[in-house]
Design an enzyme around this catalytic site. Structure first.
Site, PDB file in Angstrom:
ATOM      1  N   ARG A 187       0.827  -1.218   0.000  1.00 31.22           N
ATOM      2  CA  ARG A 187       0.000   0.000   0.000  1.00 31.22           C
ATOM      3  C   ARG A 187       0.850   1.252   0.000  1.00 31.22           C
ATOM      4  O   ARG A 187       0.392   2.316  -0.358  1.00 31.22           O
ATOM      5  CB  ARG A 187      -0.957  -0.017   1.207  1.00 31.22           C
ATOM      6  N   GLN A 188       2.114   1.103   0.396  1.00 23.36           N
ATOM      7  CA  GLN A 188       3.019   2.272   0.392  1.00 23.36           C
ATOM      8  C   GLN A 188       3.824   2.222  -0.913  1.00 23.36           C
ATOM      9  O   GLN A 188       5.019   1.962  -0.919  1.00 23.36           O
ATOM     10  CB  GLN A 188       3.931   2.218   1.633  1.00 23.36           C
TER      11      GLN A 188
ATOM     12  N   LYS B 226     -13.978   6.181  -1.227  1.00 21.22           N
ATOM     13  CA  LYS B 226     -13.383   6.175   0.110  1.00 21.22           C
ATOM     14  C   LYS B 226     -12.246   7.188   0.184  1.00 21.22           C
ATOM     15  O   LYS B 226     -11.489   7.337  -0.769  1.00 21.22           O
ATOM     16  CB  LYS B 226     -12.831   4.762   0.359  1.00 21.22           C
TER      17      LYS B 226
HETATM   18  C1  R5P Z   1      -6.829  -0.125   0.802  1.00 18.99           C
HETATM   19  O1  R5P Z   1      -7.134   0.748   0.001  1.00 18.99           O
HETATM   20  C2  R5P Z   1      -7.277  -1.545   0.685  1.00 18.99           C
HETATM   21  O2  R5P Z   1      -7.788  -1.831  -0.565  1.00 18.99           O
HETATM   22  C3  R5P Z   1      -8.292  -1.912   1.753  1.00 18.99           C
HETATM   23  O3  R5P Z   1      -9.516  -1.277   1.477  1.00 18.99           O
HETATM   24  C4  R5P Z   1      -7.804  -1.492   3.094  1.00 18.99           C
HETATM   25  O4  R5P Z   1      -6.514  -1.966   3.321  1.00 18.99           O
HETATM   26  C5  R5P Z   1      -8.726  -1.998   4.178  1.00 18.99           C
HETATM   27  O5  R5P Z   1      -8.239  -1.513   5.395  1.00 18.99           O
HETATM   28  P1  R5P Z   1      -9.152  -1.540   6.677  1.00 18.99           P
HETATM   29  O6  R5P Z   1      -9.721  -2.925   6.791  1.00 18.99           O
HETATM   30  O7  R5P Z   1      -8.216  -1.201   7.799  1.00 18.99           O
HETATM   31  O8  R5P Z   1     -10.197  -0.499   6.504  1.00 18.99           O
END
Ligand code: R5P
Length: 290
Positions: A93-94, A189
């Site tokens: 993600r980073q 989001k």
């Molecule tokens: C991030 O954009 C990923 O696609 C997931 O939506 C994210 O990692 C979910 O994280 P969490 O369960 O902490 O909301």
């Protein structure tokens, strides 16, 4: 072909070997009191095509270090070709410097894996595909979404609506819709880069009385998917399911999701968790055989 199931992917690695009818070379791990460990291949890999299977979910640092040790050791011991199968790539993600001065962790990880002499890299639903462009060796990014959607179809959820909780992941919902055929959509989001807090924008989805499956690549704290499920339930959705490829399920994630109104959480064995209903073994074995 020889499969080496790493300490973090014992069960998945063995299943991949079974699917391929390949020999397994086990890895022995000796732990020292200070937290260090010594890793030893309990079989010969000289001149072989070796597949190291090791996921890198929590504890990430340990699992990454073991991955690097296995890749480097396989090469050092004379393996002809080494393939790294890393179902969940940590730090993906980073993939860029979101705030100035930040480490681009995904890039550093790629450099380390390559430095161990890997000849091929295989992962599953990597968070940002551009991370793979940093490899100079061939890579494969497999998708487990069809497998997850088929699982739901097999349970009578044919025609369910597929939703992605983030516009960037609409591809996941679209892929699931190819199997389920009930239409698909996405939510928007926003994540605060400083606090990590997630906001999911309210959106009308036309799901009154319908079954909905929310597909995401990762469930970490469960915040994203729980917010999406609450919104679906408030709009009259009938049964709502949470599906993901990498169920990290940190802390109270599972409770949070079920309390938001989900019937069930379905994940894969990319990560060893209590929701690993769907195995990635056939998908990975097929890619290796190809
Ligand atoms: C991030 O954009 C990923 O696609 C997931 O939506 C994210 O990692 C979910 O994280 P969490 O369960 O902490 O909301």
């Amino acid at each position: 072909m020889i499969v080496v199931p790493g300490p973090a992917s014992q069960s998945l690695g063995k299943k991949i070997a079974e699917n391929l009818n390949a020999q397994i070379v086990p890895v022995n791990l000796k732990n020292f009191p200070d937290g260090e460990y010594c890793l030893r291949f309990e079989g010969d890999v000289t001149g072989e095509e070796v597949v190291v299977v090791q996921t890198t979910g929590p504890p990430q640092d340990t699992n990454i270090m073991q991955l690097l040790l296995m890749l480097d050791t396989a090469k050092e011991l004379g393996a002809e070709k080494v393939t790294a199968v890393v179902p969940y790539l940590a730090f993906a993600r980073q993939d860029k410097r979101f705030l100035s001065g930040e480490a681009v962790s995904a890039e550093t990880l790629v450099k380390l894996i390559e430095a161990c002499g890997v000849d091929q890299f295989i992962t599953v639903n990597i968070h940002a595909k551009n991370t793979l462009k940093r490899f100079s060796v061939p890579t494969k990014n497999l998708s487990a979404i069809t497998l997850l959607a088929e699982h739901f179809k097999g349970r009578g959820l044919d025609g369910a609506f597929s939703l992605s909780p983030d516009k960037g992941a609409i591809g996941l919902a679209e892929e699931a819709d190819q199997v389920l055929g009930g239409g698909c959509g996405w939510l928007r989001k926003e994540r605060d880069r400083y606090t990590g807090e997630v906001q999911v924008e309210e959106k009308s989805l036309n799901v009154q009385g319908r079954d909905v499956i929310v597909f995401d690549d990762i469930i970490s704290t469960g915040g994203t998917i729980a917010r999406a499920i609450k919104m679906l339930k408030s709009q009259g959705a009938r049964r709502v399911y949470a599906a993901c490829v990498h169920p990290l399920l940190i802390g109270e994630a599972k409770t949070k999701i079920i309390e938001s109104g989900a019937e069930e959480i379905v994940g894969t064995d990319s990560i060893t968790s209590s929701v690993r209903t769907v195995s990635l073994a056939p998908l990975i074995a097929e890619a290796l055989a190809r």
